[in-house]
Design a protein around this motif. Structure first.
Motif, PDB file in Angstrom:
ATOM      1  N   ARG A   1     -38.214 -27.386  44.651  1.00 36.38           N
ATOM      2  CA  ARG A   1     -37.380 -28.196  45.087  1.00 36.38           C
ATOM      3  C   ARG A   1     -35.769 -27.673  45.321  1.00 36.38           C
ATOM      4  O   ARG A   1     -35.532 -27.725  46.999  1.00 36.38           O
ATOM      5  CB  ARG A   1     -37.362 -29.247  45.127  1.00 36.38           C
ATOM      6  CG  ARG A   1     -36.555 -31.022  45.405  1.00 36.38           C
ATOM      7  CD  ARG A   1     -36.468 -32.444  44.916  1.00 36.38           C
ATOM      8  NE  ARG A   1     -37.257 -32.100  43.511  1.00 36.38           N
ATOM      9  CZ  ARG A   1     -36.735 -32.993  42.195  1.00 36.38           C
ATOM     10  NH1 ARG A   1     -35.316 -33.563  42.856  1.00 36.38           N
ATOM     11  NH2 ARG A   1     -37.325 -33.193  41.596  1.00 36.38           N
TER      12      ARG A   1
ATOM     13  N   GLY B   1     -41.314 -35.864  43.481  1.00 35.28           N
ATOM     14  CA  GLY B   1     -41.230 -34.510  43.767  1.00 35.28           C
ATOM     15  C   GLY B   1     -41.877 -33.360  44.788  1.00 35.28           C
ATOM     16  O   GLY B   1     -41.792 -32.341  44.839  1.00 35.28           O
ATOM     17  N   ILE B   2     -43.182 -34.461  45.104  1.00 36.52           N
ATOM     18  CA  ILE B   2     -44.307 -33.855  45.719  1.00 36.52           C
ATOM     19  C   ILE B   2     -43.687 -33.473  47.250  1.00 36.52           C
ATOM     20  O   ILE B   2     -43.985 -32.424  47.636  1.00 36.52           O
ATOM     21  CB  ILE B   2     -45.264 -34.605  45.690  1.00 36.52           C
ATOM     22  CG1 ILE B   2     -46.234 -34.464  44.180  1.00 36.52           C
ATOM     23  CG2 ILE B   2     -46.528 -34.215  46.823  1.00 36.52           C
ATOM     24  CD1 ILE B   2     -47.376 -35.812  44.448  1.00 36.52           C
ATOM     25  N   ASN B   3     -42.454 -34.174  47.939  1.00 34.25           N
ATOM     26  CA  ASN B   3     -42.361 -33.456  49.117  1.00 34.25           C
ATOM     27  C   ASN B   3     -40.386 -33.685  49.236  1.00 34.25           C
ATOM     28  O   ASN B   3     -40.397 -34.733  48.373  1.00 34.25           O
ATOM     29  CB  ASN B   3     -42.297 -35.269  50.191  1.00 34.25           C
ATOM     30  CG  ASN B   3     -43.784 -34.846  50.560  1.00 34.25           C
ATOM     31  OD1 ASN B   3     -44.488 -33.841  50.718  1.00 34.25           O
ATOM     32  ND2 ASN B   3     -44.530 -35.749  50.199  1.00 34.25           N
ATOM     33  N   LEU B   4     -40.040 -33.400  49.723  1.00 37.58           N
ATOM     34  CA  LEU B   4     -38.535 -33.303  50.092  1.00 37.58           C
ATOM     35  C   LEU B   4     -38.491 -34.135  51.562  1.00 37.58           C
ATOM     36  O   LEU B   4     -38.454 -33.636  52.319  1.00 37.58           O
ATOM     37  CB  LEU B   4     -38.031 -32.215  50.092  1.00 37.58           C
ATOM     38  CG  LEU B   4     -36.538 -32.195  50.219  1.00 37.58           C
ATOM     39  CD1 LEU B   4     -35.461 -33.414  49.239  1.00 37.58           C
ATOM     40  CD2 LEU B   4     -35.898 -30.748  50.140  1.00 37.58           C
TER      41      LEU B   4
ATOM     42  N   LYS C   1     -48.688 -29.013  43.246  1.00 36.78           N
ATOM     43  CA  LYS C   1     -47.745 -29.838  44.479  1.00 36.78           C
ATOM     44  C   LYS C   1     -46.467 -29.856  43.084  1.00 36.78           C
ATOM     45  O   LYS C   1     -46.664 -30.345  42.198  1.00 36.78           O
ATOM     46  CB  LYS C   1     -47.820 -30.835  45.148  1.00 36.78           C
ATOM     47  CG  LYS C   1     -49.475 -30.375  46.077  1.00 36.78           C
ATOM     48  CD  LYS C   1     -49.383 -32.135  46.773  1.00 36.78           C
ATOM     49  CE  LYS C   1     -50.357 -30.986  47.745  1.00 36.78           C
ATOM     50  NZ  LYS C   1     -50.981 -33.142  47.822  1.00 36.78           N
ATOM     51  N   GLY C   2     -45.225 -29.831  43.891  1.00 36.98           N
ATOM     52  CA  GLY C   2     -44.231 -30.419  43.195  1.00 36.98           C
ATOM     53  C   GLY C   2     -43.377 -29.101  42.217  1.00 36.98           C
ATOM     54  O   GLY C   2     -43.567 -28.340  42.768  1.00 36.98           O
TER      55      GLY C   2
ATOM     56  N   PRO D   1     -44.600 -28.109  38.074  1.00 34.02           N
ATOM     57  CA  PRO D   1     -45.733 -28.426  39.563  1.00 34.02           C
ATOM     58  C   PRO D   1     -46.604 -29.451  38.333  1.00 34.02           C
ATOM     59  O   PRO D   1     -46.742 -28.869  37.671  1.00 34.02           O
ATOM     60  CB  PRO D   1     -45.123 -27.424  39.958  1.00 34.02           C
ATOM     61  CG  PRO D   1     -44.552 -26.092  39.434  1.00 34.02           C
ATOM     62  CD  PRO D   1     -43.745 -26.694  38.876  1.00 34.02           C
TER      63      PRO D   1
END
Lengths: 303, 259
Positions: A65, A278-281, A59-60, A48
Motif C-alpha cells: 500500500r 487493506g485489500i484496496n485503496l 491481497k493487501g 498481505p
C-alpha cells in the motif's frame, strides 16, 4: 480629430482585449487537482493475506500500500490520505502490540487523518490513549463527546487542510456505541446524533469557513437493508447537505465504484468504501478551476 | 499638451481596470469543483514492496511468528461462517467447545453444569482454512479479548433467545439447545439438553462478556439472576481445544429447523 479618436478607441479596445485574454488564460490554466486516498477497516492487517488464503489470496499488505501511495504522490503531490476507522483488531499484531505498529506505519505513510471505529475502543479508552503518541496524524470525530474521559482534547471535531490553495474541511461521524461496544470500554463517551452534528459541521466548514470541499469520515456503515431506518452512509447522505464526499467504513462493503446520492438540497454526494483489510485503496480525484462560467454548474462525476 | 492629458486619463483608467480585475479574479473567489473521478486501486502481489516499511515491520513479525506458528491440529475442510442459514459448522463447533471447556471451570468452581451456549455470528472473525491449524488460526477466528461467562437465566429468557435468533436471521452459534421455526415465524419445540423447555427452571447459559453485557442487542442477558465470570478467554478456549484434538471435526447436526 476623427483619426485620433479612432486610434484612442483602438488602443483602448486592444488593451482591454489583451487584458481579457490574459485573464481568461490565467483562469483556465489555474486548474487544481486534489487526490483523496482512503482506507477503512484495515483491522491490523499489516501483512498481505498468504497465497493459500481461500478468500483473499495475496491481497493487501501495508508495504505494498505504501508503494502505491508513493507512486500516486509522485504523479500528484497534492494528496490527502484518510482512514475511516477500525484500524485496530483482527490480527495478532494488535493483540501483541495494542495498535502501536498500526499507528507507526500509518504515520510513515503520512496519513493526514483518521476517524474512530467501534473496534478502536477494543483496548478501552486507556488502550487508545496509550497508542496516540505513535500517530503523527489527527483523529477526527464530531459526534462522540469525550469530555468526561481520558480522550478529552485528543480527538478533533474537524480539521481544515489547505492543499495547494484548496481548502478542504474534514469532519467525522461514528456509530452508536451502546449495544455494540462494551460500556466498560467506552465509559463516559457520549454518542450524539450524526445528522444534527453534521448540520453544525457543514454550516461551519462550508458556509462560514468557505471550504472548497467538505469530506465526512464515517464509521456509520454503508447501508442496513434489514433496518432501513438505522442511520447509514446512504441515509446520512440524503439527510444532510454541503458534504461533497463521505468516506465510509464499518460494514466492510466492497463497492465497484463510489455511490452517488442526492442530498437534502438535491445535490450529488459521493459515498465510498473500499471493503476491508487493506485489500484496496480508494482514490477520488477532484479537479477545480476559477472559471466563472463553472460557478453554478455541478461537477462532472466520472465513476 | 491636450494630447498628453488625454493619454494620462486613459492610463489611469487602465490601472483601475487592472486592479479591479485582479481583485475580483484572484482574491475572494472560491474554486469551482468541475470534475470528480473515483476508482479503486487493488493492493496485490503485482505491487512492489517498500523496503523501509518492510524492514520496520520485520522485527515485530518475527517475534509474533515464533510464537504463533506452532501446529496444533489439522482441519480436513475449510470452515466458513457464511455457509449456513441457521447454523454453520464453525459456529456449532465454537459453541460446543465453549460448553465442554467452560464446564471444566464451571464444574470445579460451582459444581454446576452449563446447559447451553449462545455466541454471536459476528464474533467469528475469520474462516478456518483446510490444513494445519495453529495458534494463529485461533487468533484470526477470535481476535477479541472476550472471555467466557455463564449467566443464570429463567426458561422465559431461553424462549427469548429463540425469538432473538429468528428475528436476527443469522446462524448464531448455539449449543445444547434446539428448536423449530414454525410457519408463523415463532419458535416451537424448544429443547434444552434434549428436554422440553421448562419456563420456571433456571438454566446456565455460557456466552462471552460482550454479549452478557447486552452486546448485539442480546437484552435477555440483563434479566439473569446470577453471573459467573470464568476468566477464560474465548481464544484460549479454542487454542486449548486445538491442542486437545488431532483433527478438527465440525458438528453437522441440525439445531434449528425451519418448518
Amino acid at each position: 480629430m476623427k483619426r485620433r479618436e479612432f486610434i484612442e478607441k483602438t488602443a483602448a479596445s486592444t488593451a482591454l482585449l489583451s487584458l481579457g485574454l490574459s485573464l481568461s488564460s490565467f483562469e483556465s490554466n489555474d486548474i487544481k487537482h486534489l487526490t483523496i486516498l482512503h482506507t477503512n477497516d484495515v483491522h491490523s492487517h499489516i501483512d498481505p493475506f498468504p497465497a493459500d488464503d481461500p478468500r483473499n489470496p495475496n491481497k493487501g499488505g501495508v508495504s505494498r500500500r505504501a508503494t502505491l501511495i508513493e507512486a500516486i504522490r509522485k504523479e500528484n503531490p497534492n494528496v490527502l490520505l484518510l482512514d475511516a476507522g477500525d484500524i485496530f483488531q483482527g490480527t495478532p499484531y494488535f493483540n501483541y502490540y495494542g495498535g502501536e505498529l498500526e499507528f507507526k506505519l500509518m504515520s510513515m505513510m503520512k496519513y493526514d487523518a483518521s476517524t474512530i471505529g467501534n473496534h478502536d475502543f477494543d483496548n478501552g479508552l486507556d488502550g487508545l490513549y496509550a497508542q496516540l503518541p505513535h500517530a503523527t496524524f489527527d483523529f477526527i470525530n464530531s459526534n462522540y463527546d469525550f469530555k468526561n474521559t481520558v480522550m478529552d482534547g485528543h480527538i478533533k471535531p474537524y480539521k481544515i487542510f489547505n492543499k495547494n490553495g484548496i481548502k478542504v474541511g474534514v469532519f467525522g461521524v461514528g456509530i452508536e456505541l451502546q449495544g455494540l461496544v462494551d460500556k466498560k470500554l467506552y465509559l463516559e463517551t457520549v454518542y450524539n446524533n450524526p445528522v444534527e452534528v453534521a448540520q453544525d459541521m457543514t454550516k461551519l466548514l462550508k458556509q462560514e469557513q468557505k471550504c472548497d470541499l467538505v469530506i465526512c469520515l464515517s464509521h456509520l456503515g454503508y447501508k442496513y437493508k434489514d433496518e432501513p431506518t438505522k442511520i447509514s452512509d446512504l441515509t446520512f447522505a440524503a439527510q444532510t447537505q454541503d458534504i461533497d464526499l463521505i468516506i465510509g467504513g464499518h460494514t466492510h462493503t466492497f463497492l465497484d465504484k463510489p455511490t452517488v446520492v442526492k442530498n437534502k438540497a438535491g445535490k450529488d454526494v459521493l459515498v465510498n468504501q473500499v471493503g476491508c483489510y487493506g485489500i484496496n485503496l480508494g482514490r477520488i480525484d477532484f479537479y477545480f478551476d476559477k472559471d466563472k462560467a463553472h460557478t453554478n454548474q455541478s461537477a462532472t462525476i466520472v465513476v | 499638451m491636450v494630447k498628453l492629458k488625454k493619454y494620462n486619463g486613459f492610463l489611469k483608467l487602465f490601472v483601475i481596470f487592472l486592479t479591479l480585475f485582479s481583485i475580483s479574479s484572484c482574491s475572494t473567489k472560491n474554486y469551482n469543483l468541475t470534475k470528480i473521478e473515483g476508482k479503486q486501486v487493488p493492493v496485490t502481489e503485482k505491487t512492489g514492496e517498500t523496503t523501509e516499511i518492510e524492514n520496520f515491520i520485520k522485527p515485530y513479525r518475527d517475534h509474533i511468528n515464533k510464537d504463533l506458528d506452532n501446529v496444533l491440529a489439522y482441519c480436513p475442510e475449510t470452515l466458513d461462517k457464511s455457509t449456513g442459514k441457521w447454523q454453520t459448522g464453525i459456529g456449532s463447533l465454537m459453541a460446543d467447545v465453549c460448553v465442554q471447556r467452560g464446564n471444566i471451570v464451571f464444574n470445579a468452581r460451582e459444581k454446576k453444569d452449563i446447559d447451553l451456549c449462545l455466541l454471536n455470528h459476528g464474533g467469528i472473525r475469520a474462516i478456518l482454512p483446510k490444513g494445519n491449524v495453529t495458534t494463529r488460526s485461533a487468533f484470526e477466528i477470535m481476535p477479541f479479548e472476550n472471555s467466557l461467562v455463564v449467566m443464570a437465566l429463567k426458561g422465559e429468557q431461553i424462549s427469548e433467545i429463540a425469538a432473538y435468533i429468528i428475528k436476527e436471521k443469522k446462524p448464531q452459534p448455539l449449543s445444547g439447545m434446539t428448536f423449530t421455526i414454525a410457519k408463523d415465524n415463532k419458535a416451537k419445540d424448544i429443547m434444552v439438553q434434549g428436554k422440553p423447555l421448562d419456563l420456571n427452571k433456571t438454566y446456565y447459559v455460557a456466552t462471552n462478556d460482550y454479549l452478557a453485557n447486552g452486546g448485539d442487542s442480546m437484552t435477555f442477558f440483563a434479566k439473569s439472576t446470577q453471573k459467573f465470570d470464568l476468566n477464560y478467554k474465548l481464544r484460549d478456549v479454542l487454542i486449548d481445544y486445538f491442542k486437545e484434538v488431532d483433527t478438527v471435526v465440525a458438528p453437522k447436526n441440525i439445531r434449528i429447523t425451519e418448518e
